[in-house]
Design an enzyme around this catalytic site. Structure first.
Site, PDB file in Angstrom:
ATOM      1  N   LYS A  43      -7.724   4.806  -4.037  1.00 37.07           N
ATOM      2  CA  LYS A  43      -8.019   3.764  -3.073  1.00 37.07           C
ATOM      3  C   LYS A  43      -6.761   3.113  -2.526  1.00 37.07           C
ATOM      4  O   LYS A  43      -6.769   2.467  -1.476  1.00 37.07           O
ATOM      5  CB  LYS A  43      -8.852   2.669  -3.754  1.00 37.07           C
ATOM      6  CG  LYS A  43     -10.110   3.173  -4.379  1.00 37.07           C
ATOM      7  CD  LYS A  43     -10.804   2.038  -5.169  1.00 37.07           C
ATOM      8  CE  LYS A  43     -11.913   2.556  -6.027  1.00 37.07           C
ATOM      9  NZ  LYS A  43     -12.378   1.536  -6.998  1.00 37.07           N
ATOM     10  N   GLY A  44      -5.642   3.224  -3.252  1.00 37.56           N
ATOM     11  CA  GLY A  44      -4.466   2.390  -2.994  1.00 37.56           C
ATOM     12  C   GLY A  44      -3.869   2.453  -1.599  1.00 37.56           C
ATOM     13  O   GLY A  44      -3.265   1.490  -1.141  1.00 37.56           O
ATOM     14  N   ASP A 100       0.129   5.338  -1.809  1.00 38.64           N
ATOM     15  CA  ASP A 100       0.553   3.947  -1.948  1.00 38.64           C
ATOM     16  C   ASP A 100       1.886   3.848  -2.687  1.00 38.64           C
ATOM     17  O   ASP A 100       2.814   3.190  -2.242  1.00 38.64           O
ATOM     18  CB  ASP A 100      -0.526   3.094  -2.647  1.00 38.64           C
ATOM     19  CG  ASP A 100      -0.965   3.649  -4.008  1.00 38.64           C
ATOM     20  OD1 ASP A 100      -0.564   4.774  -4.378  1.00 38.64           O
ATOM     21  OD2 ASP A 100      -1.724   2.949  -4.699  1.00 38.64           O
ATOM     22  N   ASP A 103       5.130   6.664  -8.855  1.00 41.15           N
ATOM     23  CA  ASP A 103       5.631   6.000 -10.055  1.00 41.15           C
ATOM     24  C   ASP A 103       6.184   7.082 -10.990  1.00 41.15           C
ATOM     25  O   ASP A 103       7.312   7.532 -10.792  1.00 41.15           O
ATOM     26  CB  ASP A 103       4.446   5.211 -10.645  1.00 41.15           C
ATOM     27  CG  ASP A 103       4.799   4.339 -11.821  1.00 41.15           C
ATOM     28  OD1 ASP A 103       5.943   3.870 -11.898  1.00 41.15           O
ATOM     29  OD2 ASP A 103       3.925   4.105 -12.673  1.00 41.15           O
ATOM     30  N   LYS A 131       9.043   4.103  -7.004  1.00 45.14           N
ATOM     31  CA  LYS A 131       9.721   3.540  -8.188  1.00 45.14           C
ATOM     32  C   LYS A 131      10.511   4.666  -8.850  1.00 45.14           C
ATOM     33  O   LYS A 131      10.041   5.258  -9.825  1.00 45.14           O
ATOM     34  CB  LYS A 131       8.665   3.059  -9.194  1.00 45.14           C
ATOM     35  CG  LYS A 131       8.160   1.660  -9.042  1.00 45.14           C
ATOM     36  CD  LYS A 131       7.344   1.305 -10.306  1.00 45.14           C
ATOM     37  CE  LYS A 131       6.255   0.325 -10.007  1.00 45.14           C
ATOM     38  NZ  LYS A 131       5.317   0.151 -11.142  1.00 45.14           N
ATOM     39  N   PHE A 152       5.372  -4.043 -12.284  1.00 40.14           N
ATOM     40  CA  PHE A 152       4.014  -3.716 -11.845  1.00 40.14           C
ATOM     41  C   PHE A 152       3.676  -4.577 -10.639  1.00 40.14           C
ATOM     42  O   PHE A 152       3.738  -5.800 -10.698  1.00 40.14           O
ATOM     43  CB  PHE A 152       2.995  -3.919 -12.969  1.00 40.14           C
ATOM     44  CG  PHE A 152       1.675  -3.300 -12.603  1.00 40.14           C
ATOM     45  CD1 PHE A 152       1.434  -1.963 -12.850  1.00 40.14           C
ATOM     46  CD2 PHE A 152       0.698  -4.047 -11.954  1.00 40.14           C
ATOM     47  CE1 PHE A 152       0.230  -1.367 -12.475  1.00 40.14           C
ATOM     48  CE2 PHE A 152      -0.505  -3.459 -11.570  1.00 40.14           C
ATOM     49  CZ  PHE A 152      -0.736  -2.121 -11.835  1.00 40.14           C
ATOM     50  N   VAL A 153       3.334  -3.914  -9.550  1.00 37.12           N
ATOM     51  CA  VAL A 153       3.069  -4.648  -8.304  1.00 37.12           C
ATOM     52  C   VAL A 153       1.610  -4.508  -7.892  1.00 37.12           C
ATOM     53  O   VAL A 153       0.934  -3.547  -8.268  1.00 37.12           O
ATOM     54  CB  VAL A 153       3.979  -4.146  -7.155  1.00 37.12           C
ATOM     55  CG1 VAL A 153       5.435  -4.458  -7.447  1.00 37.12           C
ATOM     56  CG2 VAL A 153       3.799  -2.652  -6.903  1.00 37.12           C
ATOM     57  N   ASP A 159      -3.888  -2.326  -6.695  1.00 39.53           N
ATOM     58  CA  ASP A 159      -4.693  -3.222  -7.519  1.00 39.53           C
ATOM     59  C   ASP A 159      -4.045  -3.510  -8.861  1.00 39.53           C
ATOM     60  O   ASP A 159      -3.200  -2.760  -9.348  1.00 39.53           O
ATOM     61  CB  ASP A 159      -6.053  -2.589  -7.810  1.00 39.53           C
ATOM     62  CG  ASP A 159      -5.945  -1.405  -8.779  1.00 39.53           C
ATOM     63  OD1 ASP A 159      -5.140  -0.502  -8.500  1.00 39.53           O
ATOM     64  OD2 ASP A 159      -6.636  -1.411  -9.815  1.00 39.53           O
ATOM     65  N   ARG A 165      -6.378  -6.032  -4.109  1.00 39.76           N
ATOM     66  CA  ARG A 165      -6.041  -5.048  -3.072  1.00 39.76           C
ATOM     67  C   ARG A 165      -5.929  -5.704  -1.697  1.00 39.76           C
ATOM     68  O   ARG A 165      -5.307  -5.167  -0.791  1.00 39.76           O
ATOM     69  CB  ARG A 165      -7.108  -3.952  -3.000  1.00 39.76           C
ATOM     70  CG  ARG A 165      -7.182  -3.083  -4.248  1.00 39.76           C
ATOM     71  CD  ARG A 165      -8.089  -1.891  -3.988  1.00 39.76           C
ATOM     72  NE  ARG A 165      -8.473  -1.194  -5.212  1.00 39.76           N
ATOM     73  CZ  ARG A 165      -7.754  -0.243  -5.793  1.00 39.76           C
ATOM     74  NH1 ARG A 165      -6.611   0.128  -5.272  1.00 39.76           N
ATOM     75  NH2 ARG A 165      -8.173   0.334  -6.896  1.00 39.76           N
TER      76      ARG A 165
HETATM   77  P1  IMP Z   1       2.041   8.071 -11.010  1.00 43.32           P
HETATM   78  O1  IMP Z   1       1.115   9.224 -11.281  1.00 43.32           O
HETATM   79  O2  IMP Z   1       2.607   7.486 -12.273  1.00 43.32           O
HETATM   80  O3  IMP Z   1       3.127   8.382 -10.003  1.00 43.32           O
HETATM   81  O4  IMP Z   1       1.161   6.878 -10.476  1.00 43.32           O
HETATM   82  C1  IMP Z   1       0.568   6.896  -9.272  1.00 43.32           C
HETATM   83  C2  IMP Z   1      -0.583   5.935  -9.211  1.00 43.32           C
HETATM   84  O5  IMP Z   1      -0.559   4.905 -10.214  1.00 43.32           O
HETATM   85  C3  IMP Z   1      -0.496   5.217  -7.898  1.00 43.32           C
HETATM   86  O6  IMP Z   1      -1.127   5.964  -6.867  1.00 43.32           O
HETATM   87  C4  IMP Z   1      -1.143   3.894  -8.199  1.00 43.32           C
HETATM   88  O7  IMP Z   1      -2.529   4.002  -8.004  1.00 43.32           O
HETATM   89  C5  IMP Z   1      -0.853   3.649  -9.659  1.00 43.32           C
HETATM   90  N1  IMP Z   1       0.327   2.741  -9.835  1.00 43.32           N
HETATM   91  C6  IMP Z   1       1.559   3.067 -10.253  1.00 43.32           C
HETATM   92  N2  IMP Z   1       2.371   1.995 -10.298  1.00 43.32           N
HETATM   93  C7  IMP Z   1       1.624   0.958  -9.859  1.00 43.32           C
HETATM   94  C8  IMP Z   1       1.907  -0.451  -9.648  1.00 43.32           C
HETATM   95  O8  IMP Z   1       3.017  -0.973  -9.862  1.00 43.32           O
HETATM   96  N3  IMP Z   1       0.869  -1.190  -9.181  1.00 43.32           N
HETATM   97  C9  IMP Z   1      -0.372  -0.674  -8.918  1.00 43.32           C
HETATM   98  N4  IMP Z   1      -0.663   0.616  -9.098  1.00 43.32           N
HETATM   99  C10 IMP Z   1       0.320   1.434  -9.559  1.00 43.32           C
END
Ligand code: IMP
Length: 180
Positions: A43-44, A100, A103, A131, A152-153, A159, A165
């Site tokens: 959803k982000g 969005d 990470d 990040k 964490f944002v 969210d 959101r």
């Molecule tokens: P990754 O698989 O660790 O790269 O994470 C990706 C997903 O984790 C993103 O699409 C977000 O939905 C969620 N996410 C990662 N960091 C944050 C944050 O700081 N705030 C909110 N959602 C996050």
């Protein structure tokens, strides 16, 4: 309702200005003939997509995927599931994933590997936030809105436990909220 926000990391004006710049770069890259398909990862990325496409000048389609990572509300586990897949075939199409935040990179890595098997003509990635210090898997990203520190944002589509959101800005979550 903003009680869990420690500080504003990116203001509404900063976000909107940067999105206009990103759209300018995309307008220089794609033409009407490319007619790329923008794949919004829900959803982000819903607000990012909505604001981005209003600045795009080339013909394009929008499509949506819902993916979810198992894990706690502030950490991704690396296990990714597709909850809603694309409704149309991307074979031979130019595709741009609209995310969005990248990470650890696990979610994007999974999506890229999955979509590659469908043989798009090209596959690019736009993410509003990055990040890099948290990366566990290297993933190619073509358009980045902002590089942000390891905090964490939430807000502007992102969210915390499904809330916040709707914020027009991106805020940092109070650490005591997730240490609770
Ligand atoms: P990754 O698989 O660790 O790269 O994470 C990706 C997903 O984790 C993103 O699409 C977000 O939905 C969620 N996410 C990662 N960091 C944050 C944050 O700081 N705030 C909110 N959602 C996050």
């Amino acid at each position: 309702m903003h009680n869990d926000v420690e500080k504003t990391l990116l203001s509404e004006a900063q976000i909107q200005a940067r999105i206009e710049e990103l759209a300018g770069e995309m307008n220089a890259l794609y033409s009407d003939d490319d007619a790329p398909m923008l794949v919004c990862i829900l959803k982000g990325a819903f607000l990012f997509l909505a604001d981005l496409v209003r600045h795009l000048e080339f013909r394009h389609e929008v499509n949506f995927m819902v993916v979810s990572s198992y894990g706690s509300s502030t950490k991704s586990s690396g296990i990714v599931r597709i909850l809603l897949d694309l409704e149309s075939n991307i074979k031979g199409r130019h595709v741009m994933i609209v995310e969005d935040i990248v990470d650890t990179g696990h979610t994007l890595d999974y999506i890229l590997r999955n979509l590659s098997t469908r043989h798009p003509a090209s596959l690019r990635v736009a993410t509003l936030l990055n990040k890099p210090s948290r990366r566990e898997v290297q993933v190619p990203v073509d358009f980045v809105g902002f590089e942000i520190p390891d905090e964490f944002v939430m807000g502007y589509g992102l969210d915390y436990a499904e809330f916040y959101r709707n914020l027009r800005y991106i805020g940092v979550l109070k650490p005591e909220v997730y240490q609770r």
